[in-house]
Write a protein that holds these residues in place. Structure first.
Motif, short mmCIF file in Angstrom:
data_model
loop_
_atom_site.label_atom_id
_atom_site.label_comp_id
_atom_site.label_asym_id
_atom_site.label_seq_id
_atom_site.Cartn_x
_atom_site.Cartn_y
_atom_site.Cartn_z
N ILE A 358 0.84 -1.19 0.00
CA ILE A 358 0.00 0.00 0.00
C ILE A 358 0.88 1.24 0.00
O ILE A 358 2.01 1.24 0.47
CB ILE A 358 -0.98 0.01 1.19
N LYS A 359 0.34 2.32 -0.54
CA LYS A 359 1.15 3.51 -0.79
C LYS A 359 1.64 4.17 0.49
O LYS A 359 2.71 4.77 0.52
CB LYS A 359 0.35 4.51 -1.63
N LYS A 360 0.86 4.06 1.57
CA LYS A 360 1.27 4.69 2.82
C LYS A 360 2.55 4.05 3.35
O LYS A 360 3.43 4.74 3.88
CB LYS A 360 0.15 4.57 3.86
N VAL A 361 2.65 2.73 3.22
CA VAL A 361 3.87 2.05 3.66
C VAL A 361 5.05 2.49 2.81
O VAL A 361 6.15 2.74 3.33
CB VAL A 361 3.70 0.52 3.61
N GLN A 362 4.84 2.62 1.50
CA GLN A 362 5.93 3.10 0.64
C GLN A 362 6.37 4.50 1.03
O GLN A 362 7.55 4.82 1.01
CB GLN A 362 5.47 3.06 -0.83
N GLN A 363 5.40 5.33 1.40
CA GLN A 363 5.74 6.68 1.85
C GLN A 363 6.52 6.65 3.15
O GLN A 363 7.50 7.38 3.32
CB GLN A 363 4.46 7.50 2.03
N GLU A 364 6.10 5.78 4.08
CA GLU A 364 6.80 5.69 5.37
C GLU A 364 8.22 5.17 5.19
O GLU A 364 9.15 5.59 5.89
CB GLU A 364 6.02 4.78 6.32
N LEU A 365 8.42 4.24 4.24
CA LEU A 365 9.76 3.71 4.00
C LEU A 365 10.72 4.78 3.50
O LEU A 365 11.94 4.65 3.64
CB LEU A 365 9.69 2.55 2.99
N ALA A 366 10.16 5.83 2.91
CA ALA A 366 11.01 6.90 2.37
C ALA A 366 11.42 7.91 3.44
O ALA A 366 12.26 8.78 3.18
CB ALA A 366 10.28 7.63 1.23
N ARG A 367 10.87 7.80 4.63
CA ARG A 367 11.22 8.75 5.69
C ARG A 367 12.66 8.55 6.15
O ARG A 367 13.17 7.43 6.15
CB ARG A 367 10.29 8.59 6.88
N PRO A 368 13.33 9.62 6.57
CA PRO A 368 14.69 9.49 7.10
C PRO A 368 14.74 8.55 8.30
O PRO A 368 13.87 8.60 9.18
CB PRO A 368 15.04 10.93 7.52
N GLY A 369 15.72 7.66 8.29
CA GLY A 369 15.92 6.75 9.40
C GLY A 369 15.27 5.39 9.26
O GLY A 369 15.65 4.45 9.96
N VAL A 370 14.30 5.24 8.35
CA VAL A 370 13.59 3.97 8.23
C VAL A 370 14.44 2.93 7.51
O VAL A 370 14.56 1.78 7.96
CB VAL A 370 12.23 4.16 7.51
N LEU A 371 15.06 3.30 6.40
CA LEU A 371 15.92 2.34 5.69
C LEU A 371 17.09 1.91 6.56
O LEU A 371 17.55 0.76 6.47
CB LEU A 371 16.43 2.95 4.39
N GLU A 372 17.57 2.82 7.39
CA GLU A 372 18.68 2.48 8.28
C GLU A 372 18.30 1.35 9.24
O GLU A 372 19.17 0.59 9.68
CB GLU A 372 19.10 3.71 9.07
N HIS A 373 17.01 1.23 9.53
CA HIS A 373 16.54 0.14 10.40
C HIS A 373 16.77 -1.21 9.73
O HIS A 373 17.10 -2.19 10.40
CB HIS A 373 15.06 0.35 10.71
N PHE A 374 16.58 -1.26 8.42
CA PHE A 374 16.72 -2.52 7.68
C PHE A 374 18.16 -2.80 7.30
O PHE A 374 18.54 -3.96 7.09
CB PHE A 374 15.85 -2.49 6.42
N PHE A 375 18.96 -1.76 7.14
CA PHE A 375 20.35 -1.92 6.73
C PHE A 375 21.29 -1.21 7.71
O PHE A 375 21.96 -0.23 7.36
CB PHE A 375 20.55 -1.36 5.30
N PRO A 376 21.34 -1.68 8.94
CA PRO A 376 22.20 -1.03 9.95
C PRO A 376 23.67 -1.17 9.57
O PRO A 376 24.13 -2.23 9.16
CB PRO A 376 21.87 -1.80 11.23
N GLY A 377 24.38 -0.06 9.68
CA GLY A 377 25.81 -0.08 9.38
C GLY A 377 26.15 -0.18 7.91
O GLY A 377 27.29 -0.48 7.56
N ASP A 378 25.17 0.05 7.02
CA ASP A 378 25.44 -0.04 5.58
C ASP A 378 24.92 1.23 4.90
O ASP A 378 23.92 1.21 4.18
CB ASP A 378 24.76 -1.27 5.00
N PRO A 379 25.57 2.35 5.12
CA PRO A 379 25.09 3.62 4.55
C PRO A 379 25.09 3.64 3.03
O PRO A 379 24.29 4.33 2.41
CB PRO A 379 26.07 4.66 5.12
#
Length: 436
Positions: A358-379
């Motif tokens: 759903i589009k809201k989840v895609q929007q939330e994934l684009a927020r700062p800090g969210v991707l870092e949750h899935f890829f810690p230590g991999d900037p």
């Protein structure tokens, strides 16, 4: 609803430039005129068949007049078509089902013109696919759709409730498979250098893979007929990949006597796309059945081990090609969905993966800090993935929504309004007309 910034078309990207808007409008008008005439007569007549042939030439003329970078190809194809037409002048035109030929003909003509993609700076798509296909853990969705959507969208609220019920009882299947399509458009940068932007992430009932695998042969044939031999058309092995993934998940289920069930509707718009995958599975000795929600509700059940049975057959994998719109559900359909989700059968996709689309989840994934949750230590991974996100903006009540609305008012041509739905055909452009 949420806002997305559409990718601007580069001056050197021409698939959509082949037919300018004015020409496309005339094409559609001509098709509409023919449709009205066919409907008035009730069946194809000599007159309507002649009009169909006339429309074919009118459309071809418009395409030829408005194509930009493929003039040589168009001229060669036109010459070949003219030669074939001369040879077939005295051949009777076969009867054509009402309303079918003009649309098929238009689709075929639009496929004639091939365009090389633009120079793309920093193309990371293949690497991104590997990064995005990280190991999925059976844990609560880390970025829930949010209470606002659940309050205002009963359909998503019902889906999320099924997800919660399944989560509370524990996922019965440790296997999760997703046939996922990530949609991109070109964004034109400085000096015409293009980059890719992810427009949408589709997780359920993904269509196009079967038919896309047939396009290389179509393009090769068209070029051969046109006498063009210096173009290399790449292969497309979508069917083998999709069927291979389903085969692997089915085999991991561990019951050789089980079947794969396609969840479908009575009238399928994408029947050929589905059949290509189905036939590939049969060729791998994997039995396939096609059933509706109604069939599962009436004749399906779970045994003590939560195995799903339908008409006495054990279902090892459920492949959803239906069930992504509110109008596709009755109360019995929701009960059938819950039964399938709580079964041991592998789901493609399961309800959690469905909700991720759903589009809201895609929007939330684009927020700062969210991707870092899935890829810690991999900037580097975070930077590459974020580089392909298009702008996604919430219209929730509050300061954030107000700012997004103000941006849309200020420059309405640069935004698209999208609902929380799969299935296509629901986007709205030019925000000023819709907001006002």
């Amino acid at each position: 609803m949420w806002l997305a910034t559409p990718a601007k078309r580069c001056s050197n990207v021409t698939p959509c430039d082949i037919v300018e808007q004015s020409a496309l409008k005339r094409i559609l008008q001509r098709l509409q005129e023919l449709k009205v005439k066919v409907e008035r007569h009730g069946q194809p007549t000599t007159s309507t068949r002649a009009d169909t042939q006339s429309s074919r030439h009118d459309i071809l003329d418009l395409l030829m007049q408005n194509q930009v970078k493929n003039q040589k190809t168009a001229a060669q194809i036109a010459k070949v078509l003219a030669q074939q037409s001369d040879k077939q002048k005295d051949v009777p035109t076969p009867p054509t089902p009402c309303g079918e030929m003009p649309h098929r003909q238009l689709a075929n003509l639009l496929l004639l013109f091939l365009t090389n993609p633009p120079n793309i700076q920093g193309l990371h798509v293949m690497k991104l696919q590997g990064l995005l296909e990280c190991e999925r853990k059976q844990e609560p969705i880390p970025v829930p759709p949010g209470e606002n959507i659940i309050k205002v969208d009963p359909f998503i609220a019902r889906q999320f409730e099924i997800y919660r019920q399944t989560l509370q009882k524990g996922f019965s299947s440790p296997i999760n498979i997703g046939v996922i399509r990530s949609d991109y458009m070109f964004l034109c940068g400085e000096e015409g250098v293009a980059s890719l932007k992810q427009i949408e992430f589709n997780t359920v009932a993904v269509a196009g893979g079967g038919l896309a695998s047939q396009l290389p042969a179509v393009h090769r044939h068209i070029l051969k007929v046109a006498g063009i031999h210096d173009v290399n058309i790449m292969d497309n092995n979508c069917i083998a990949v999709m069927a291979g993934a389903i085969e692997k998940a089915w085999s991991l289920y561990g019951s050789q006597g089980s079947i794969v069930m396609f969840l479908v509707e009575d009238i399928q718009m994408n029947i050929y796309d589905q059949r290509l995958i189905e036939n590939e599975l049969w060729s791998r000795n994997i039995p396939v059945i096609r059933r509706r929600f109604e069939d599962i509700s009436k004749r399906g059940h779970l045994d003590e081990e939560k195995r799903l049975f339908l008409d006495g057959q054990e279902v090892g994998l459920v492949y959803y090609r239906y069930g992504y719109l509110p109008q596709q559900y009755t109360e019995k359909s929701w009960e059938a969905l819950l039964m399938m989700e709580q079964s041991r059968a592998v789901k493609c996709p399961n309800i959690g993966t469905h909700l991720v689309g759903i589009k809201k989840v895609q929007q939330e994934l684009a927020r700062p800090g969210v991707l870092e949750h899935f890829f810690p230590g991999d900037p580097e991974a975070v930077s590459r993935i974020r580089s392909v996100f298009a702008g996604l903006y919430s219209l929730d009540l509050g300061n954030e929504g107000d700012q997004a609305q103000a941006m849309a008012f200020a420059d309405p041509d640069q935004f698209v309004l999208k609902p929380q739905r799969e299935g296509g055909g629901k986007e709205m452009g030019k925000m000023s007309s819709h907001f006002n």
